[in-house]
Design an enzyme around this catalytic site. Structure first.
Site, short mmCIF file in Angstrom:
data_model
loop_
_atom_site.label_atom_id
_atom_site.label_comp_id
_atom_site.label_asym_id
_atom_site.label_seq_id
_atom_site.Cartn_x
_atom_site.Cartn_y
_atom_site.Cartn_z
N ASP A 14 38.49 34.00 40.11
CA ASP A 14 38.94 34.24 41.47
C ASP A 14 40.35 34.83 41.45
O ASP A 14 41.22 34.35 40.72
CB ASP A 14 38.93 32.93 42.26
N GLU B 35 38.05 39.21 40.40
CA GLU B 35 38.57 40.05 41.48
C GLU B 35 39.81 40.77 40.97
O GLU B 35 40.80 40.12 40.63
CB GLU B 35 38.91 39.18 42.69
#
Length: 353
Positions: free
Chosen positions: A218, A247
């Site tokens: 993340d 990400e």
């Protein structure tokens, strides 16, 4: 925290035999889910005691009115990997009275979340039951990816590592205040050697002790290139078929953008993938503008954005306008929907109204 003999937490038949997989990221088809969401509804066909729990993954023949549910449904889809939204211990849910939360507020990075356990008060039950879930999916031919959040914690002030060495674990600005590139109130300073060791040791622990087959990072753009590359090196040593991706967008903090694990720096991250928002928005329209159309809803000019993703953001030809470039197609995680923003159905409904 408790002291546990981990060898006594292994379910019967626990071993590290995994479903076959080439290790090539372009061969992976990933299905993301939330542990509680999978089975909490009575229509899931999962026994009541397992609904919303790790053990729902051990119920492999469930159905509702003749339609496969749960793991049986996922298997029927033909995916290779199941990605679990955070299953480490997070803060915002009372484990004895569980409610829904995504889980992006870490409390203990190396402990399974107790609200998914059938007995949160027993410290070893959550470990055994998560291992049982992973083993069951492996037995069904499904590999397991863990969504991890190492870039921030729920409460920086009370976080254990900060209490041991105040001011070291988190990034600060010139005034000494915590930076907030994560948007969550603090940023973990993994560019510092002992913080990086904490993070990389945690990855190794989950891969070795729980037999995880991959990690989705993340806000990977909040982490340093050096840490993510070390993670890739460590995972390759454990199992070269373990997937690493995340990400890749950058959030302003004291970490220089040139040192961040972002899309822009993907060439410096061999064997690591980044989410491809160009094909996502090209296919269905911007996630930030509800009514904006994409290629599938009739805005055919966005076909070039879709094409960029189809060739994995490589420099395929000059007709494409890649927003970012990979060194190999496996570095492009192509998707149109994840847990953020509107679902594809809702997005299409809003843009086609």
């Amino acid at each position: 925290g408790v002291v546990v003999d981990l060898s006594k937490t292994n379910p019967a038949g626990w071993n590290n035999t995994k479903p076959k997989f080439s290790g090539n990221p372009t061969d992976a088809s990933i299905y993301e889910l939330h542990v509680r969401d999978l089975s909490i509804d009575a229509a899931s066909g999962v026994p009541a005691a397992h609904q919303g729990k790790y053990l729902a993954f051990t119920d492999t023949n469930t159905s509702y009115k003749g339609v496969a549910t749960g793991v049986a449904h996922i298997k029927s889809m033909g995916v290779s990997h199941v990605e679990l939204l955070p299953v480490f211990d997070y803060q915002s849910v009372d484990e004895l009275k569980p409610t829904f939360n995504w889980g992006y507020d870490p409390q203990n990075f190396n402990v399974p979340e107790g609200s998914y356990s059938t007995d949160p008060s027993n410290p070893t039950t959550r470990i055994t039951e998560l291992k049982s879930a992973i083993q069951s999916m492996h037995n069904q031919g499904l590999r397991v990816i863990m969504d991890v959040v190492y870039h921030h914690v729920y409460n920086a002030g009370s976080f254990s590592e900060n209490l041991i060495v105040p001011g070291y674990f988190f990034r600060t600005d010139s005034s000494g205040d915590l930076t907030n590139g994560s948007g969550c109130g603090n940023d973990v300073a993994d560019e510092r050697s002992m913080v990086a060791k904490f993070v990389t040791d945690s990855f190794k622990y989950w891969a070795s002790e729980y037999h995880m087959d991959g990690f989705r990072i993340d806000q990977m753009g909040q982490m340093s290139i050096s840490t993510v590359n070390q993670v890739r090196k460590d995972m390759t040593a454990i199992d070269p078929t373990i997937l690493i991706f995340g990400e890749g967008w950058y959030g302003q903090s004291s970490l220089s953008s040139s040192k961040a694990a972002t899309q822009a720096n993907i060439a410096q991250l061999p064997g690591v993938g980044a989410f491809n928002d160009q094909i996502r928005d090209g296919a269905k329209g911007s996630v930030f503008h509800a009514t904006e159309k994409g290629f599938v809803s009739g805005l055919f000019i966005r076909s070039l954005d879709v094409a960029s993703g189809i060739v994995g953001q490589t420099s395929y030809n000059n007709a494409l306008s890649n927003a970012w470039n990979t060194t190999s197609p496996g570095q492009s995680i192509n998707y149109v929907e994840s847990h953020d923003n509107a679902t594809v159905f809702d997005k299409l409904t809003a843009s086609m109204a």
